[in-house]
Design a protein around this motif. Structure first.
Motif, PDB file in Angstrom:
ATOM      1  N   PRO A 179      -4.580  -6.615  -0.614  1.00 29.10           N
ATOM      2  CA  PRO A 179      -4.423  -7.374  -1.859  1.00 29.10           C
ATOM      3  C   PRO A 179      -5.692  -8.055  -2.339  1.00 29.10           C
ATOM      4  CG  PRO A 179      -3.321  -8.469  -0.029  1.00 29.10           C
ATOM      5  CD  PRO A 179      -3.698  -7.118   0.447  1.00 29.10           C
ATOM      6  N   ALA A 180      -6.621  -8.391  -1.437  1.00 29.01           N
ATOM      7  CA  ALA A 180      -7.865  -9.045  -1.844  1.00 29.01           C
ATOM      8  C   ALA A 180      -8.923  -8.034  -2.277  1.00 29.01           C
ATOM      9  CB  ALA A 180      -8.406  -9.913  -0.710  1.00 29.01           C
ATOM     10  N   ALA A 181      -8.701  -6.765  -1.995  1.00 24.13           N
ATOM     11  CA  ALA A 181      -9.665  -5.722  -2.370  1.00 24.13           C
ATOM     12  C   ALA A 181      -8.888  -4.513  -2.875  1.00 24.13           C
ATOM     13  CB  ALA A 181     -10.542  -5.345  -1.182  1.00 24.13           C
ATOM     14  N   LEU A 182      -7.988  -4.761  -3.810  1.00 30.33           N
ATOM     15  CA  LEU A 182      -7.073  -3.723  -4.249  1.00 30.33           C
ATOM     16  C   LEU A 182      -7.796  -2.515  -4.832  1.00 30.33           C
ATOM     17  CD1 LEU A 182      -4.343  -2.529  -4.874  1.00 30.33           C
ATOM     18  CD2 LEU A 182      -4.157  -4.041  -6.843  1.00 30.33           C
ATOM     19  N   PHE A 183      -8.775  -2.745  -5.710  1.00 33.76           N
ATOM     20  CA  PHE A 183      -9.451  -1.613  -6.347  1.00 33.76           C
ATOM     21  C   PHE A 183     -10.448  -0.951  -5.404  1.00 33.76           C
ATOM     22  CE2 PHE A 183     -12.614   0.506  -8.960  1.00 33.76           C
ATOM     23  CZ  PHE A 183     -11.813   1.236  -9.825  1.00 33.76           C
ATOM     24  N   SER A 184     -11.313  -1.739  -4.780  1.00 32.25           N
ATOM     25  CA  SER A 184     -12.375  -1.158  -3.956  1.00 32.25           C
ATOM     26  C   SER A 184     -11.832  -0.438  -2.726  1.00 32.25           C
ATOM     27  CB  SER A 184     -13.368  -2.245  -3.527  1.00 32.25           C
ATOM     28  OG  SER A 184     -12.718  -3.259  -2.781  1.00 32.25           O
ATOM     29  N   SER A 185     -10.614  -0.755  -2.290  1.00 33.75           N
ATOM     30  CA  SER A 185     -10.050  -0.109  -1.110  1.00 33.75           C
ATOM     31  C   SER A 185      -9.440   1.256  -1.417  1.00 33.75           C
ATOM     32  CB  SER A 185      -8.972  -1.011  -0.482  1.00 33.75           C
ATOM     33  OG  SER A 185      -7.876  -1.171  -1.368  1.00 33.75           O
TER      34      SER A 185
END
Length: 320
Positions: A179-185
């Motif tokens: 949830p804290a890195a939704l796009f980059s993950s």
């Protein structure tokens, strides 16, 4: 055509642009979680008359939880209370399907989720979590909830066990546990799918902003993004009762509770039985039944009786 071509840029955004999307999506996710937690608590407990507006009310509510969760007790997993309180907004529908908006005072969202026992909790040498699946047996009877357990030695990625699901296109689903890195993950093709589905024509910055806004925009009261917690996903799960009684799942064996309470995992309350080669019948109607279509109950003398779900429904109606 422009959006389809522009979406390819999502595969090679700069570190700063990905950090921007992660940050803005995390803000939206937190807002969604706060809203959903407020509604869930009110619909579970608020309409039943429970209150969390002060420390005394919170302590009374925890005592109520311990009456439900016999072993392990719920209070074992809850950190000490503090005085922080905030206003929450929720709603519910009456039996006449009338909408009621409500505002109530309770602890912050993280504490509210903790009091509802969302997430993973350390218990002895393993992590346990509640079964929150909306499972029905083959005859439509709701299966009982109980504590589930991660395999010994396995550690959860985050305490709440959050999984984010995003619907894109026709039955296409993107899943993330970050949830804290939704796009980059996400994988490169998932980033492109996300941008193609939720981007909008305009400047590069407008395109980035609309990826965030479009993802959380409600379409016909249906969200394209959903948040689930530990115990809400389907699949094979090890129960805490199996772990305590058998140190794991044994083929041909099942664990049942002596008192019929699936939330009482006291070792003396667990009975290991064979689930092979036995015919079952309802003690009330005498018809053949199965484990999936019946429950073990106790009569007034303490004897165990198997009652089919049809008879249980009839008993519930006649006792009202």
């Amino acid at each position: 055509m422009w959006l389809r071509a522009k979406a390819k840029d999502a595969r090679s955004l700069s570190a700063g642009e990905e950090a921007y999307l992660d940050r803005e999506l995390a803000i939206k996710l937190r807002e969604r979680m706060e809203h959903e937690a407020s509604i869930r608590w009110w619909q579970l407990f608020g309409i039943e008359g429970h209150s969390l507006d002060c420390l005394e009310a919170e302590a009374k509510f925890i005592t109520h939880l311990d009456n439900i969760f016999k072993c392990p007790p719920a209070s074992q997993f809850l950190a000490p209370s503090d005085t922080k309180r905030r206003s929450h907004h929720a709603y519910h529908f009456s039996r006449q399907c009338v909408y009621h908006g409500v505002e109530y005072v309770a602890p912050p969202t993280t504490r509210l989720l903790e009091l509802m026992l969302y997430g993973y909790f350390p218990y002895e040498n393993t992590w346990i979590y509640l079964d929150r699946r909306s499972q029905l047996s083959s005859d439509g009877y709701k299966k009982p909830k109980q504590w589930l357990a991660l395999p010994p030695g396995e550690i959860p990625q985050d305490r709440l066990g959050i999984t984010i699901e995003i619907s894109t296109g026709w039955r296409s689903l993107i899943r993330s546990q970050s949830p804290a890195a939704l796009f980059s993950s996400l994988k490169p093709f998932e980033k492109e799918n996300l941008a193609r589905e939720f981007g909008a024509e305009g400047s590069h910055q407008h395109w980035l902003e609309h990826i965030v806004e479009g993802l959380f925009f409600e379409r016909g009261h249906r969200s394209r993004i959903s948040i689930s917690y530990a115990g809400e996903s389907e699949g094979q799960h090890l129960t805490l009762a199996e772990l305590i009684a058998e140190e794991g799942r044994t083929p041909g064996k099942k664990v049942v509770m002596h008192d019929g309470d699936y939330l009482n995992c006291e070792p003396g309350n667990l009975i290991v039985r064979s689930n092979r080669g036995r015919t079952m019948s309802c003690k009330t109607c005498r018809r053949l039944t199965t484990k999936d279509q019946s429950e073990i109950t106790k009569d007034s003398l303490g004897s165990s009786l198997r009652i089919c779900h049809s008879c249980l429904r009839w008993m519930a109606r006649t006792s009202e």
